[in-house]
Design a protein around this motif. Structure first.
Motif, PDB file in Angstrom:
ATOM      1  N   LEU A 157       0.821  -1.206   0.000  1.00  0.00           N
ATOM      2  CA  LEU A 157       0.000   0.000   0.000  1.00  0.00           C
ATOM      3  C   LEU A 157       0.861   1.264   0.000  1.00  0.00           C
ATOM      4  CD1 LEU A 157      -2.939   0.935  -0.032  1.00  0.00           C
ATOM      5  CD2 LEU A 157      -2.890   0.985   2.470  1.00  0.00           C
ATOM      6  N   ILE A 158       2.103   1.146   0.422  1.00  0.00           N
ATOM      7  CA  ILE A 158       3.009   2.300   0.428  1.00  0.00           C
ATOM      8  C   ILE A 158       3.273   2.832  -0.979  1.00  0.00           C
ATOM      9  CG2 ILE A 158       4.176   1.695   2.583  1.00  0.00           C
ATOM     10  CD1 ILE A 158       6.411   0.439   0.920  1.00  0.00           C
ATOM     11  N   TYR A 159       2.919   2.065  -2.010  1.00  0.00           N
ATOM     12  CA  TYR A 159       3.107   2.508  -3.383  1.00  0.00           C
ATOM     13  C   TYR A 159       1.848   3.170  -3.949  1.00  0.00           C
ATOM     14  CZ  TYR A 159       7.120  -0.487  -2.741  1.00  0.00           C
ATOM     15  OH  TYR A 159       8.261  -1.061  -2.234  1.00  0.00           O
ATOM     16  N   HIS A 160       0.882   3.416  -3.080  1.00  0.00           N
ATOM     17  CA  HIS A 160      -0.364   4.053  -3.491  1.00  0.00           C
ATOM     18  C   HIS A 160      -0.667   5.225  -2.556  1.00  0.00           C
ATOM     19  CE1 HIS A 160      -1.193   0.779  -6.307  1.00  0.00           C
ATOM     20  NE2 HIS A 160      -0.687  -0.013  -5.381  1.00  0.00           N
ATOM     21  N   ILE A 161       0.343   6.049  -2.352  1.00  0.00           N
ATOM     22  CA  ILE A 161       0.261   7.165  -1.403  1.00  0.00           C
ATOM     23  C   ILE A 161      -0.864   8.146  -1.727  1.00  0.00           C
ATOM     24  CG2 ILE A 161       1.506   9.143  -0.441  1.00  0.00           C
ATOM     25  CD1 ILE A 161       2.368   6.416   0.651  1.00  0.00           C
ATOM     26  N   PRO A 162      -1.076   8.548  -3.002  1.00  0.00           N
ATOM     27  CA  PRO A 162      -2.188   9.483  -3.266  1.00  0.00           C
ATOM     28  C   PRO A 162      -3.531   8.957  -2.767  1.00  0.00           C
ATOM     29  CG  PRO A 162      -0.736   9.358  -5.168  1.00  0.00           C
ATOM     30  CD  PRO A 162      -0.292   8.279  -4.227  1.00  0.00           C
ATOM     31  N   ARG A 163      -3.776   7.658  -2.931  1.00  0.00           N
ATOM     32  CA  ARG A 163      -5.040   7.102  -2.468  1.00  0.00           C
ATOM     33  C   ARG A 163      -5.096   7.071  -0.944  1.00  0.00           C
ATOM     34  NH1 ARG A 163      -7.965   2.755  -6.269  1.00  0.00           N
ATOM     35  NH2 ARG A 163      -6.436   3.738  -7.612  1.00  0.00           N
ATOM     36  N   VAL A 164      -3.975   6.771  -0.320  1.00  0.00           N
ATOM     37  CA  VAL A 164      -3.920   6.781   1.143  1.00  0.00           C
ATOM     38  C   VAL A 164      -4.168   8.198   1.661  1.00  0.00           C
ATOM     39  CG1 VAL A 164      -2.450   6.407   3.157  1.00  0.00           C
ATOM     40  CG2 VAL A 164      -2.392   4.780   1.256  1.00  0.00           C
ATOM     41  N   ASN A 165      -3.583   9.185   0.992  1.00  0.00           N
ATOM     42  CA  ASN A 165      -3.788  10.578   1.399  1.00  0.00           C
ATOM     43  C   ASN A 165      -5.256  10.988   1.276  1.00  0.00           C
ATOM     44  OD1 ASN A 165      -1.171  11.209   2.160  1.00  0.00           O
ATOM     45  ND2 ASN A 165      -0.569  11.878   0.111  1.00  0.00           N
ATOM     46  N   ASP A 166      -5.901  10.548   0.186  1.00  0.00           N
ATOM     47  CA  ASP A 166      -7.330  10.848   0.028  1.00  0.00           C
ATOM     48  C   ASP A 166      -8.135  10.231   1.173  1.00  0.00           C
ATOM     49  OD1 ASP A 166      -6.948  12.309  -2.268  1.00  0.00           O
ATOM     50  OD2 ASP A 166      -7.504  10.696  -3.638  1.00  0.00           O
ATOM     51  N   TRP A 167      -7.778   9.004   1.534  1.00  0.00           N
ATOM     52  CA  TRP A 167      -8.455   8.327   2.648  1.00  0.00           C
ATOM     53  C   TRP A 167      -8.235   9.072   3.968  1.00  0.00           C
ATOM     54  CZ3 TRP A 167      -5.812   5.682   6.689  1.00  0.00           C
ATOM     55  CH2 TRP A 167      -6.642   4.975   7.568  1.00  0.00           C
ATOM     56  N   LEU A 168      -7.006   9.512   4.197  1.00  0.00           N
ATOM     57  CA  LEU A 168      -6.707  10.267   5.410  1.00  0.00           C
ATOM     58  C   LEU A 168      -7.502  11.572   5.459  1.00  0.00           C
ATOM     59  CD1 LEU A 168      -2.831   9.758   5.616  1.00  0.00           C
ATOM     60  CD2 LEU A 168      -4.516   8.923   7.266  1.00  0.00           C
ATOM     61  N   ASN A 195      -3.242  -3.082   7.808  1.00  0.00           N
ATOM     62  CA  ASN A 195      -3.823  -2.519   9.029  1.00  0.00           C
ATOM     63  C   ASN A 195      -2.742  -2.017   9.983  1.00  0.00           C
ATOM     64  OD1 ASN A 195      -6.689  -2.285   9.323  1.00  0.00           O
ATOM     65  ND2 ASN A 195      -6.822  -4.499   9.059  1.00  0.00           N
ATOM     66  N   ARG A 196      -1.664  -2.759  10.086  1.00  0.00           N
ATOM     67  CA  ARG A 196      -0.552  -2.318  10.950  1.00  0.00           C
ATOM     68  C   ARG A 196       0.021  -0.994  10.456  1.00  0.00           C
ATOM     69  NH1 ARG A 196       1.641  -6.673  14.225  1.00  0.00           N
ATOM     70  NH2 ARG A 196       0.287  -8.503  13.959  1.00  0.00           N
ATOM     71  N   TYR A 197       0.150  -0.860   9.156  1.00  0.00           N
ATOM     72  CA  TYR A 197       0.666   0.358   8.538  1.00  0.00           C
ATOM     73  C   TYR A 197      -0.282   1.538   8.748  1.00  0.00           C
ATOM     74  CZ  TYR A 197       1.505   3.499   4.516  1.00  0.00           C
ATOM     75  OH  TYR A 197       1.705   4.581   3.704  1.00  0.00           O
ATOM     76  N   LEU A 198      -1.569   1.319   8.472  1.00  0.00           N
ATOM     77  CA  LEU A 198      -2.547   2.403   8.594  1.00  0.00           C
ATOM     78  C   LEU A 198      -2.755   2.837  10.040  1.00  0.00           C
ATOM     79  CD1 LEU A 198      -5.214   1.198   6.001  1.00  0.00           C
ATOM     80  CD2 LEU A 198      -3.513   3.012   5.702  1.00  0.00           C
ATOM     81  N   TRP A 199      -2.656   1.890  10.959  1.00  0.00           N
ATOM     82  CA  TRP A 199      -2.788   2.248  12.372  1.00  0.00           C
ATOM     83  C   TRP A 199      -1.655   3.176  12.805  1.00  0.00           C
ATOM     84  CZ3 TRP A 199      -6.584   1.904  15.819  1.00  0.00           C
ATOM     85  CH2 TRP A 199      -6.281   2.116  17.163  1.00  0.00           C
ATOM     86  N   GLU A 200      -0.453   2.903  12.321  1.00  0.00           N
ATOM     87  CA  GLU A 200       0.690   3.761  12.646  1.00  0.00           C
ATOM     88  C   GLU A 200       0.504   5.159  12.051  1.00  0.00           C
ATOM     89  OE1 GLU A 200       3.457   3.333  14.476  1.00  0.00           O
ATOM     90  OE2 GLU A 200       2.804   1.354  15.162  1.00  0.00           O
ATOM     91  N   LEU A 201      -0.068   5.217  10.839  1.00  0.00           N
ATOM     92  CA  LEU A 201      -0.301   6.523  10.223  1.00  0.00           C
ATOM     93  C   LEU A 201      -1.286   7.360  11.034  1.00  0.00           C
ATOM     94  CD1 LEU A 201      -0.583   5.851   6.368  1.00  0.00           C
ATOM     95  CD2 LEU A 201       1.269   6.998   7.585  1.00  0.00           C
ATOM     96  N   LYS A 202      -2.331   6.711  11.528  1.00  0.00           N
ATOM     97  CA  LYS A 202      -3.347   7.452  12.286  1.00  0.00           C
ATOM     98  C   LYS A 202      -2.998   7.592  13.765  1.00  0.00           C
ATOM     99  CE  LYS A 202      -7.586   7.572   9.753  1.00  0.00           C
ATOM    100  NZ  LYS A 202      -9.054   7.594   9.891  1.00  0.00           N
ATOM    101  N   ASN A 203      -2.088   6.777  14.233  1.00  0.00           N
ATOM    102  CA  ASN A 203      -1.684   6.822  15.635  1.00  0.00           C
ATOM    103  C   ASN A 203      -0.152   6.826  15.730  1.00  0.00           C
ATOM    104  OD1 ASN A 203      -4.456   6.152  17.153  1.00  0.00           O
ATOM    105  ND2 ASN A 203      -4.276   4.832  15.346  1.00  0.00           N
ATOM    106  N   ARG A 251      -1.792  -8.106  17.828  1.00  0.00           N
ATOM    107  CA  ARG A 251      -1.922  -7.056  16.819  1.00  0.00           C
ATOM    108  C   ARG A 251      -1.544  -5.721  17.442  1.00  0.00           C
ATOM    109  NH1 ARG A 251      -6.514 -10.293  16.275  1.00  0.00           N
ATOM    110  NH2 ARG A 251      -6.844 -11.165  14.190  1.00  0.00           N
ATOM    111  N   ASN A 252      -1.109  -4.785  16.611  1.00  0.00           N
ATOM    112  CA  ASN A 252      -0.805  -3.451  17.125  1.00  0.00           C
ATOM    113  C   ASN A 252      -1.954  -2.485  16.868  1.00  0.00           C
ATOM    114  OD1 ASN A 252      -0.519  -3.098  14.316  1.00  0.00           O
ATOM    115  ND2 ASN A 252       0.931  -1.423  14.593  1.00  0.00           N
ATOM    116  N   TYR A 253      -3.042  -2.967  16.262  1.00  0.00           N
ATOM    117  CA  TYR A 253      -4.159  -2.086  15.917  1.00  0.00           C
ATOM    118  C   TYR A 253      -5.441  -2.539  16.618  1.00  0.00           C
ATOM    119  CZ  TYR A 253      -4.707  -5.870  12.456  1.00  0.00           C
ATOM    120  OH  TYR A 253      -4.817  -7.086  11.840  1.00  0.00           O
ATOM    121  N   LYS A 254      -6.269  -1.553  16.928  1.00  0.00           N
ATOM    122  CA  LYS A 254      -7.516  -1.821  17.632  1.00  0.00           C
ATOM    123  C   LYS A 254      -8.737  -1.739  16.714  1.00  0.00           C
ATOM    124  CE  LYS A 254      -5.661  -0.003  21.984  1.00  0.00           C
ATOM    125  NZ  LYS A 254      -5.817   1.024  23.048  1.00  0.00           N
TER     126      LYS A 254
END
Length: 355
Positions: A11-22, A339-347, A262-265
């Motif tokens: 997912l790290i290769y789809h940063i524009p889409r991740v940014n839109d989601w954020l 999920n581990r990656y996205l949790w770190e981005l938001k937390n 898991r590191n995400y809730k």
């Protein structure tokens, strides 16, 4: 040696889409898994989707291809054909793959390869990014016991994949060819044997991965399987690595299975992928097939855009964010690393500016 990122995520290769989601925008999935066939020619002892009962249902080709064209326009990047059954049992599978490529979507498949004969290989290899073969033993007798099929299927699969490697080379196709073994008590002593076979017939890789108990699966034979006693295989299997072949021993995933942590809730990954069953149903998560809280709609009744932007999906995502307890989810689910990656981005942790 995991140059394909199989034990991680991309997912790290789809940063524009991740940014839109954020930013709270609606994003269309990057990846989708589609089950063209509910039927299967094997009855593997570890099958996580045995509760689907191997129904003899097949996606309507014309409707599916219409939706594939639509999903390509909406930004879907890839489709893996796999799911409840064996994809090549679908009579128009070759046509579907060709259409996927023409729609600007990368196509891939997980298959047992019994039906991947030379004619099918010649027809699909030019239009596919990769084919991964589920082959869970290094000897025909063990293969027969684990796959619960004829021992002769083992030799047939080896023959088919050897021919596929030759066809790829002769035509200069880029399709990656790999094999995958789910490491079990029955086959653990044959991982080395299978690695030698895979390398010698021209495969690009062999994945050795852990079992993961599906929440709804009827089988629980391997629920207590632990991998700490099998880590020595990683060193043994390194001996087979060359500049053209690699053994991807998923030690990280095995440790996560043993630890169960898991590191995400919360599950954050659902906007980036989806699952379509052999009846045309679109779901947020393949672990919860049949649970209407994850059901978005059906391609026979609605366009994909209407499904993805519809009220059912909106309510599902809201429930997942507010109520789903991820401790009850499948360990090492398809989206675990994301999920581990996205949790770190938001937390994020403290001091993130000190890169």
């Amino acid at each position: 040696m995991d140059k394909y990122g199989i034990d991680s995520h991309k997912l790290i290769y789809h940063i524009p889409r991740v940014n839109d989601w954020l930013d709270g925008k609606t994003v269309y999935p990057v990846y989708m898994e589609i089950s063209p066939s509910g039927a299967c020619n094997h009855r593997c002892t570890f099958c996580g989707l045995d509760f689907m009962e191997y129904q003899g249902r097949y996606l309507d080709s014309d409707v599916l291809m219409e939706r594939i064209s639509e999903m390509g326009r909406l930004g879907l990047k890839s489709i893996m054909y796999a799911g409840e059954g064996e994809p090549f049992l679908h009579k128009r599978m070759i046509e579907i793959i060709t259409h996927t490529k023409k729609s600007g979507i990368d196509a891939a498949m997980t298959t047992n390869a019994v039906l991947l004969n030379e004619s099918r290989a010649e027809a699909v290899l030019g239009d596919m990014e990769w084919i991964k073969v589920s082959i869970n033993a290094g000897r025909a007798e063990t293969y027969s016991a684990v796959h619960r099929t004829r021992a002769a299927d083992f030799d047939r699969v080896i023959k088919n994949m050897s021919a596929a490697a030759t066809i790829r080379k002769e035509n200069n196709y880029k399709c990656t060819l790999g094999m995958q073994m789910l490491l079990l008590p029955e086959n653990s002593k044959e991982a080395v044997t299978l690695a030698g076979i895979a390398r010698d017939i021209g495969m690009d890789y062999l994945v050795i991965k852990p079992y993961s108990q599906h929440l709804l699966s009827e089988t629980s034979k391997y629920r207590d399987m632990k991998y700490s006693d099998h880590m020595h295989l990683a060193e043994e299997l390194k001996e087979f690595n060359t500049d053209r072949f690699s053994v991807i021993f998923r030690a990280r995933t095995m440790k996560k299975w043993d630890d169960g942590q898991r590191n995400y809730k919360r599950c954050q990954a659902l906007p980036f992928w989806s699952y379509m069953d052999a009846g045309g149903g679109v779901w947020g998560c393949s672990v919860f097939l049949g649970d209407n809280r994850f059901y978005y709609g059906n391609i026979y009744e609605s366009s994909f855009q209407d499904i993805w932007e519809g009220e059912k999906r909106r309510k599902s995502l809201k429930w997942v964010q507010e109520e789903l307890d991820t401790t009850e989810c499948r360990i090492n689910c398809r989206m675990d690393e994301i999920n581990r990656y996205l949790w770190e981005l938001k937390n994020p942790p403290a001091h993130v500016n000190f890169i």
